[in-house]
Design a protein around this motif. Structure first.
Motif, PDB file in Angstrom:
ATOM      1  N   ASP A  96       0.831  -1.370   0.044  1.00  0.00           N
ATOM      2  CA  ASP A  96       0.022   0.113   0.069  1.00  0.00           C
ATOM      3  C   ASP A  96       0.890   1.148  -0.002  1.00  0.00           C
ATOM      4  O   ASP A  96       0.306   2.290  -0.703  1.00  0.00           O
ATOM      5  N   SER A  97       2.042   1.252   0.761  1.00  0.00           N
ATOM      6  CA  SER A  97       2.887   2.322   1.047  1.00  0.00           C
ATOM      7  C   SER A  97       3.926   2.567  -0.259  1.00  0.00           C
ATOM      8  O   SER A  97       4.467   3.732  -0.621  1.00  0.00           O
ATOM      9  N   LEU A  98       4.350   1.348  -0.495  1.00  0.00           N
ATOM     10  CA  LEU A  98       5.423   1.315  -1.390  1.00  0.00           C
ATOM     11  C   LEU A  98       5.194   1.152  -3.044  1.00  0.00           C
ATOM     12  O   LEU A  98       5.928   1.378  -3.883  1.00  0.00           O
ATOM     13  N   GLY A  99       4.099   0.427  -3.132  1.00  0.00           N
ATOM     14  CA  GLY A  99       3.697   0.133  -4.512  1.00  0.00           C
ATOM     15  C   GLY A  99       3.999   1.076  -5.495  1.00  0.00           C
ATOM     16  O   GLY A  99       4.426   0.802  -6.520  1.00  0.00           O
ATOM     17  N   THR A 100       3.467   2.254  -5.335  1.00  0.00           N
ATOM     18  CA  THR A 100       3.488   3.119  -6.282  1.00  0.00           C
ATOM     19  C   THR A 100       4.434   4.452  -5.894  1.00  0.00           C
ATOM     20  O   THR A 100       4.382   5.467  -6.406  1.00  0.00           O
ATOM     21  N   SER A 101       5.264   4.099  -4.666  1.00  0.00           N
ATOM     22  CA  SER A 101       6.247   5.141  -4.347  1.00  0.00           C
ATOM     23  C   SER A 101       7.190   5.348  -5.476  1.00  0.00           C
ATOM     24  O   SER A 101       7.919   4.491  -5.898  1.00  0.00           O
ATOM     25  N   LYS A 102       7.417   6.730  -5.883  1.00  0.00           N
ATOM     26  CA  LYS A 102       8.380   6.849  -7.025  1.00  0.00           C
ATOM     27  C   LYS A 102       9.966   6.763  -6.664  1.00  0.00           C
ATOM     28  O   LYS A 102      10.577   6.093  -7.362  1.00  0.00           O
ATOM     29  N   ARG A 103      10.181   7.047  -5.390  1.00  0.00           N
ATOM     30  CA  ARG A 103      11.549   6.939  -4.994  1.00  0.00           C
ATOM     31  C   ARG A 103      11.727   5.205  -4.726  1.00  0.00           C
ATOM     32  O   ARG A 103      12.971   4.998  -5.276  1.00  0.00           O
ATOM     33  N   PHE A 104      10.805   4.549  -4.279  1.00  0.00           N
ATOM     34  CA  PHE A 104      11.076   3.295  -4.203  1.00  0.00           C
ATOM     35  C   PHE A 104      11.314   2.454  -5.509  1.00  0.00           C
ATOM     36  O   PHE A 104      12.113   1.509  -5.999  1.00  0.00           O
ATOM     37  N   ASN A 105      10.386   2.765  -6.510  1.00  0.00           N
ATOM     38  CA  ASN A 105      10.494   2.223  -7.888  1.00  0.00           C
ATOM     39  C   ASN A 105      11.794   2.610  -8.498  1.00  0.00           C
ATOM     40  O   ASN A 105      12.151   1.968  -9.219  1.00  0.00           O
ATOM     41  N   THR A 106      12.206   3.778  -8.335  1.00  0.00           N
ATOM     42  CA  THR A 106      13.317   4.449  -8.770  1.00  0.00           C
ATOM     43  C   THR A 106      14.636   3.455  -8.305  1.00  0.00           C
ATOM     44  O   THR A 106      15.502   3.072  -9.100  1.00  0.00           O
ATOM     45  N   LEU A 107      14.512   3.311  -6.799  1.00  0.00           N
ATOM     46  CA  LEU A 107      15.579   2.264  -6.270  1.00  0.00           C
ATOM     47  C   LEU A 107      15.626   1.040  -6.933  1.00  0.00           C
ATOM     48  O   LEU A 107      16.563   0.473  -7.155  1.00  0.00           O
ATOM     49  N   HIS A 108      14.338   0.521  -7.077  1.00  0.00           N
ATOM     50  CA  HIS A 108      14.265  -0.937  -7.502  1.00  0.00           C
ATOM     51  C   HIS A 108      14.887  -0.901  -9.069  1.00  0.00           C
ATOM     52  O   HIS A 108      15.539  -1.884  -9.254  1.00  0.00           O
ATOM     53  N   TYR A 109      14.393  -0.097 -10.037  1.00  0.00           N
ATOM     54  CA  TYR A 109      14.861   0.087 -11.423  1.00  0.00           C
ATOM     55  C   TYR A 109      16.313   0.271 -11.476  1.00  0.00           C
ATOM     56  O   TYR A 109      17.320  -0.586 -12.128  1.00  0.00           O
ATOM     57  N   GLU A 110      16.920   1.278 -10.570  1.00  0.00           N
ATOM     58  CA  GLU A 110      18.312   1.439 -10.969  1.00  0.00           C
ATOM     59  C   GLU A 110      19.207   0.145 -10.343  1.00  0.00           C
ATOM     60  O   GLU A 110      20.438  -0.212 -10.670  1.00  0.00           O
ATOM     61  N   ALA A 111      18.913  -0.635  -9.288  1.00  0.00           N
ATOM     62  CA  ALA A 111      19.291  -1.609  -8.721  1.00  0.00           C
ATOM     63  C   ALA A 111      19.238  -2.894  -9.620  1.00  0.00           C
ATOM     64  O   ALA A 111      20.268  -3.533 -10.022  1.00  0.00           O
ATOM     65  N   GLU A 112      18.134  -3.068 -10.320  1.00  0.00           N
ATOM     66  CA  GLU A 112      18.063  -4.123 -11.602  1.00  0.00           C
ATOM     67  C   GLU A 112      18.959  -3.667 -12.850  1.00  0.00           C
ATOM     68  O   GLU A 112      19.500  -4.440 -13.087  1.00  0.00           O
TER      69      GLU A 112
END
Length: 229
Positions: free
Chosen positions: A42-58
């Motif tokens: 609910d809190s992280l699914g659409t978080s822009k910062r979290f998704n950026t972190l996930h994308y860059e780590a990938e």
């Protein structure tokens, strides 16, 4: 062998070992990010910062996988272990890895594959697709599509997006050489060289795999294709 050459070889092995360790650490980080996303959807699914972190780590993980592959290629220690795979299942299972990030970014995704089987190295092709999908995530607007078909005796696996497409200088068909990497400009095309090298490892008779980059496709954006005999 001179002491200088021995030191250079030893240093390349040290770098390869360090890259391998970093790759494994990033793999663990990615697993933790997936768990956090599930636990705090609910809190992280659409978080822009979290998704950026996930994308860059990938993205970093993919780069390290490719660096190791190219090192092994330079050491003549990279080969394809060919097995038969049902392509729709392979693509759907592969896309599932990227689904949480795609949904978090609001990007739609599809698989459009003929009901065909292909002969390829699953691990190597996974490395190619991971990088290509990650690249498509960066440039697409709303949709990514994985495709597969048979054409002229080749298995053609593609990644399409609805972005602006590849610049003319990147549109390419065939194989890339190491000389094509441009380290001065910062645009090394490392992923394309790795993909081209993987394609080239797939042979049948006098036919060799290759990659093709073009624009258009069913979504009107960039189209990456790997052709395997």
């Amino acid at each position: 062998m001179s002491d200088e050459n021995k030191q250079n070889i030893d240093f390349s092995m040290v770098l390869a070992s360090a890259v391998h360790d970093m790759k494994n650490s990033l793999g663990m980080l990615l697993n933790s990010l997936d768990e956090l996303r599930t636990e705090y959807q609910d809190s992280l699914g659409t978080s822009k910062r979290f998704n950026t972190l996930h994308y860059e780590a990938e993205r970093m993980h993919n780069d390290l996988v490719q660096l190791l592959g190219i090192y092994r290629l330079g050491e003549n220690n990279l080969s394809a272990h060919i097995d038969e795979h049902f392509v729709p299942d392979f693509l759907n299972e592969h896309l599932a890895r990227h689904t949480p990030l795609l949904e978090g970014l609001g990007i739609q995704y599809q698989v459009a594959s003929e009901d065909i089987s292909g002969f390829f190295d699953e691990d190597l092709l996974t490395g190619v697709l991971n990088n290509t999908i990650n690249n498509a995530i960066r440039y697409t607007r709303t949709l990514i599509r994985l495709t597969a078909r048979e054409e002229d005796g080749y298995l053609v696996i593609g990644v399409e997006d609805d972005g602006q497409g590849y610049p003319e200088s990147m549109q390419h068909s065939g194989t890339l050489s190491f000389k094509s990497l441009d380290f001065k400009s910062g645009s090394t095309s490392l992923g394309l060289f790795f993909a081209s090298s993987v394609a080239k490892l797939h042979t049948e008779g006098d036919r060799t795999g290759f990659i093709r980059l073009r624009n258009g496709g069913s979504l009107g954006g960039g189209v990456f294709e790997i052709w395997l005999p």
